[in-house]
Design a protein around this motif. Structure first.
Motif, PDB file in Angstrom:
ATOM      1  N   ARG A 199       0.874  -1.178   0.000  1.00 11.32           N
ATOM      2  CA  ARG A 199       0.000   0.000   0.000  1.00 11.32           C
ATOM      3  C   ARG A 199       0.904   1.218   0.000  1.00 11.32           C
ATOM      4  O   ARG A 199       1.891   1.252   0.743  1.00 11.32           O
ATOM      5  CB  ARG A 199      -0.925   0.027   1.229  1.00 11.32           C
ATOM      6  CG  ARG A 199      -2.067  -0.964   1.166  1.00 11.32           C
ATOM      7  CD  ARG A 199      -2.968  -0.839   2.393  1.00 11.32           C
ATOM      8  NE  ARG A 199      -2.218  -1.136   3.612  1.00 11.32           N
ATOM      9  CZ  ARG A 199      -1.988  -2.377   4.055  1.00 11.32           C
ATOM     10  NH1 ARG A 199      -2.433  -3.408   3.388  1.00 11.32           N
ATOM     11  NH2 ARG A 199      -1.307  -2.572   5.163  1.00 11.32           N
ATOM     12  N   PRO A 232      -0.567   4.025   4.674  1.00  7.64           N
ATOM     13  CA  PRO A 232      -1.426   3.288   5.609  1.00  7.64           C
ATOM     14  C   PRO A 232      -2.834   3.866   5.604  1.00  7.64           C
ATOM     15  O   PRO A 232      -3.032   5.053   5.335  1.00  7.64           O
ATOM     16  CB  PRO A 232      -0.738   3.518   6.963  1.00  7.64           C
ATOM     17  CG  PRO A 232       0.039   4.781   6.798  1.00  7.64           C
ATOM     18  CD  PRO A 232       0.452   4.832   5.355  1.00  7.64           C
ATOM     19  N   THR A 233      -3.812   3.021   5.897  1.00  5.99           N
ATOM     20  CA  THR A 233      -5.179   3.499   6.055  1.00  5.99           C
ATOM     21  C   THR A 233      -5.266   4.319   7.333  1.00  5.99           C
ATOM     22  O   THR A 233      -4.347   4.306   8.168  1.00  5.99           O
ATOM     23  CB  THR A 233      -6.165   2.332   6.129  1.00  5.99           C
ATOM     24  OG1 THR A 233      -5.876   1.569   7.325  1.00  5.99           O
ATOM     25  CG2 THR A 233      -6.036   1.418   4.908  1.00  5.99           C
ATOM     26  N   GLU A 241      -7.051   3.750   9.901  1.00 10.23           N
ATOM     27  CA  GLU A 241      -7.019   2.852  11.053  1.00 10.23           C
ATOM     28  C   GLU A 241      -5.598   2.352  11.299  1.00 10.23           C
ATOM     29  O   GLU A 241      -5.132   2.273  12.446  1.00 10.23           O
ATOM     30  CB  GLU A 241      -7.958   1.666  10.819  1.00 10.23           C
ATOM     31  CG  GLU A 241      -8.172   0.797  12.044  1.00 10.23           C
ATOM     32  CD  GLU A 241      -8.772   1.555  13.225  1.00 10.23           C
ATOM     33  OE1 GLU A 241      -8.430   1.222  14.381  1.00 10.23           O
ATOM     34  OE2 GLU A 241      -9.572   2.486  12.984  1.00 10.23           O
ATOM     35  N   GLU A 242      -4.885   2.021  10.226  1.00  9.29           N
ATOM     36  CA  GLU A 242      -3.493   1.578  10.367  1.00  9.29           C
ATOM     37  C   GLU A 242      -2.623   2.699  10.915  1.00  9.29           C
ATOM     38  O   GLU A 242      -1.720   2.460  11.730  1.00  9.29           O
ATOM     39  CB  GLU A 242      -2.961   1.111   9.017  1.00  9.29           C
ATOM     40  CG  GLU A 242      -3.522  -0.232   8.562  1.00  9.29           C
ATOM     41  CD  GLU A 242      -3.155  -0.571   7.130  1.00  9.29           C
ATOM     42  OE1 GLU A 242      -3.147  -1.760   6.804  1.00  9.29           O
ATOM     43  OE2 GLU A 242      -2.880   0.362   6.337  1.00  9.29           O
ATOM     44  N   LEU A 243      -2.899   3.921  10.479  1.00 11.49           N
ATOM     45  CA  LEU A 243      -2.119   5.062  10.952  1.00 11.49           C
ATOM     46  C   LEU A 243      -2.280   5.232  12.456  1.00 11.49           C
ATOM     47  O   LEU A 243      -1.312   5.515  13.169  1.00 11.49           O
ATOM     48  CB  LEU A 243      -2.567   6.332  10.215  1.00 11.49           C
ATOM     49  CG  LEU A 243      -1.688   7.572  10.384  1.00 11.49           C
ATOM     50  CD1 LEU A 243      -0.268   7.297   9.930  1.00 11.49           C
ATOM     51  CD2 LEU A 243      -2.277   8.742   9.602  1.00 11.49           C
ATOM     52  N   LYS A 244      -3.494   5.038  12.950  1.00 12.86           N
ATOM     53  CA  LYS A 244      -3.734   5.130  14.398  1.00 12.86           C
ATOM     54  C   LYS A 244      -2.953   4.047  15.146  1.00 12.86           C
ATOM     55  O   LYS A 244      -2.341   4.305  16.189  1.00 12.86           O
ATOM     56  CB  LYS A 244      -5.226   4.993  14.694  1.00 12.86           C
ATOM     57  CG  LYS A 244      -6.064   6.172  14.248  1.00 12.86           C
ATOM     58  CD  LYS A 244      -7.536   5.930  14.539  1.00 12.86           C
ATOM     59  CE  LYS A 244      -8.396   7.084  14.028  1.00 12.86           C
ATOM     60  NZ  LYS A 244      -9.846   6.825  14.265  1.00 12.86           N
ATOM     61  N   LYS A 245      -2.977   2.819  14.601  1.00 14.82           N
ATOM     62  CA  LYS A 245      -2.267   1.712  15.253  1.00 14.82           C
ATOM     63  C   LYS A 245      -0.759   1.932  15.225  1.00 14.82           C
ATOM     64  O   LYS A 245      -0.065   1.672  16.215  1.00 14.82           O
ATOM     65  CB  LYS A 245      -2.627   0.394  14.573  1.00 14.82           C
ATOM     66  CG  LYS A 245      -4.070  -0.052  14.809  1.00 14.82           C
ATOM     67  CD  LYS A 245      -4.361  -1.376  14.108  1.00 14.82           C
ATOM     68  CE  LYS A 245      -5.801  -1.814  14.359  1.00 14.82           C
ATOM     69  NZ  LYS A 245      -6.122  -3.088  13.658  1.00 14.82           N
ATOM     70  N   ILE A 246      -0.249   2.394  14.084  1.00 16.33           N
ATOM     71  CA  ILE A 246       1.193   2.654  13.971  1.00 16.33           C
ATOM     72  C   ILE A 246       1.612   3.737  14.961  1.00 16.33           C
ATOM     73  O   ILE A 246       2.626   3.621  15.651  1.00 16.33           O
ATOM     74  CB  ILE A 246       1.554   3.076  12.530  1.00 16.33           C
ATOM     75  CG1 ILE A 246       1.390   1.904  11.571  1.00 16.33           C
ATOM     76  CG2 ILE A 246       2.989   3.614  12.467  1.00 16.33           C
ATOM     77  CD1 ILE A 246       1.489   2.292  10.100  1.00 16.33           C
ATOM     78  N   HIS A 281       1.626   2.395  18.467  1.00 16.50           N
ATOM     79  CA  HIS A 281       2.777   1.500  18.671  1.00 16.50           C
ATOM     80  C   HIS A 281       4.064   2.304  18.845  1.00 16.50           C
ATOM     81  O   HIS A 281       4.893   1.987  19.721  1.00 16.50           O
ATOM     82  CB  HIS A 281       2.894   0.554  17.479  1.00 16.50           C
ATOM     83  CG  HIS A 281       4.057  -0.396  17.576  1.00 16.50           C
ATOM     84  ND1 HIS A 281       4.192  -1.314  18.597  1.00 16.50           N
ATOM     85  CD2 HIS A 281       5.149  -0.561  16.774  1.00 16.50           C
ATOM     86  CE1 HIS A 281       5.311  -1.998  18.433  1.00 16.50           C
ATOM     87  NE2 HIS A 281       5.909  -1.558  17.338  1.00 16.50           N
ATOM     88  N   TYR A 337       6.835   3.590   4.183  1.00 18.43           N
ATOM     89  CA  TYR A 337       5.851   4.444   3.514  1.00 18.43           C
ATOM     90  C   TYR A 337       6.517   5.768   3.127  1.00 18.43           C
ATOM     91  O   TYR A 337       6.231   6.815   3.708  1.00 18.43           O
ATOM     92  CB  TYR A 337       4.662   4.709   4.435  1.00 18.43           C
ATOM     93  CG  TYR A 337       3.861   3.480   4.784  1.00 18.43           C
ATOM     94  CD1 TYR A 337       3.060   2.859   3.833  1.00 18.43           C
ATOM     95  CD2 TYR A 337       3.910   2.940   6.063  1.00 18.43           C
ATOM     96  CE1 TYR A 337       2.315   1.728   4.148  1.00 18.43           C
ATOM     97  CE2 TYR A 337       3.169   1.809   6.390  1.00 18.43           C
ATOM     98  CZ  TYR A 337       2.377   1.211   5.433  1.00 18.43           C
ATOM     99  OH  TYR A 337       1.641   0.085   5.748  1.00 18.43           O
TER     100      TYR A 337
END
Length: 364
Positions: free
Chosen positions: A67, A70-71, A73-78, A81, A105
């Motif tokens: 990708r 990040p989407t 939602e993925e951005l929030k998780k990254i 973390h 990315y």
């Protein structure tokens, strides 16, 4: 970062009811090779990526898990973390992990804004470990500026671009590059006569979307309270530097009244009182303000999740490690900044520093 082709291959193969042997026959490889792919013991040869993707009914991008960005939602998780790494392992580990994600990315403007924000957020932690705080601050600020500039170019969302511009202006100002900051300010779009959020809030109320209306109103309130506090702080600083001390005191009183009314951090107001007392040469008042300032720094959490005005607005709060780092920077400033030279011989000054020093965790 390791590729997870194996999991994708195994899932897609099973979905098409293929055995490892059947997939191997389609590609002209051994079943053992397919098994190694699926356990991530090895990767398919680059010349097999297209045939493998076709055999599994996938695109090569899907096979590689590619990708460009990040989407949300993925951005929030990254982000969560990375904050855990910065908080738990320190600035150096957080920096390494952040730069790894940037390499994964390299054209994600949204993540670059997040990355610059994280660097700025954890600047205090970096300075505590630095031999030359001035050089370290300049290096990290320069990296922030680079990320904000790239983020502005790469973001497509209008609000993200505007946010990047604001971040660039603040960073340039902090670096003392005032002409560049002013040029960016002049290039900003003219302020709209009507705030879109006001129109949106009225729309939510008319539609009966009360939860959305409440959250938007709370965010708007926090933004405006912050604007009011910032303006009062600036006005008090101007008055103090021009020796209009009575006016400065009235402005500081207004500043602290706003913080008290909305349950915000009290330490900035006490610092303003401390600086005013020092400018006036009033040692007793300065020491009183210092004691209150230390009290406020020890109570400092910046956690407004239970604040009746701003509940639900805040998504992240400073960790204990961040708070300890901020307290250590406060201690270092009081010990080294020449602004407090007139107080250093006072027993109350040393007692206040000892109180702050004792409250900082030894492993911070």
């Amino acid at each position: 970062m390791s590729l997870q082709i194996g999991t994708t291959v195994a899932q897609a193969r099973r979905a098409k009811n293929l055995t490892q042997e059947a997939l191997a026959d389609l590609l002209g490889v051994s079943a053992a090779a397919v098994s190694k792919w699926e356990t991530n013991a090895s990767y398919p040869d680059i010349t097999l990526l297209s045939p493998l993707a076709r055999a599994l009914g996938l695109t090569v991008d899907a096979l590689l898990g590619f990708r460009a960005a990040p989407t949300d939602e993925e951005l929030k998780k990254i982000t969560a973390h990375l904050r855990e790494i910065f908080d738990g392992q320190g600035f150096a580990a957080g920096r390494d992990a952040l730069e790894d994600v940037l390499r994964e990315y390299p054209t994600s403007g949204a993540f670059k804004l997040v990355a610059g924000g994280l660097y700025y957020h954890y600047l205090a932690s970096a300075l505590l470990q630095a031999d030359d705080t001035g050089q370290t601050a300049e290096e990290i600020s320069g990296r922030c500026l680079q990320l904000f500039e790239q983020g502005e170019r790469e973001c497509t969302d209008v609000r993200e671009k505007l946010s990047a511009q604001m971040l660039r202006i603040n960073t340039l100002t902090m670096l003392g590059r005032y002409e560049e900051a002013e040029q960016l300010i002049e290039a900003l779009p003219a302020k709209q006569v009507v705030d879109p959020d006001v129109l949106r809030l009225n729309l939510y109320l008319a539609q009966g979307e009360l939860d959305k209306a409440e959250q938007l109103a709370r965010r708007s309130l926090l933004s405006r309270v912050t604007d009011v506090s910032g303006a009062l702080m600036s006005l008090s600083t101007v008055a103090r530097r021009q020796h209009r001390f009575e006016e400065a005191a009235a402005l500081i009183n207004a500043y602290t009244a706003v913080d008290t009314l909305f349950g915000l951090d009290r330490s900035n107001g006490e610092m303003l009182r401390l600086m005013l007392a020092l400018d006036q040469g009033d040692t007793a008042a300065a020491l009183d303000a210092l004691d209150r300032y230390i009290d406020a720094r020890l109570a400092y959490t910046l956690d407004y999740r239970d604040n009746p005005f701003f509940a639900g607005v805040q998504t992240a709060v400073p960790s204990p490690r961040e708070i300890a780092a901020a307290q250590q920077l406060t201690l270092r400033s009081l010990e080294e900044d020449e602004s407090y030279a007139a107080l250093r011989g006072e027993p109350r000054f040393q007692a206040a520093l000892d109180r702050l020093r004792a409250a900082i965790p030894p492993d911070a």
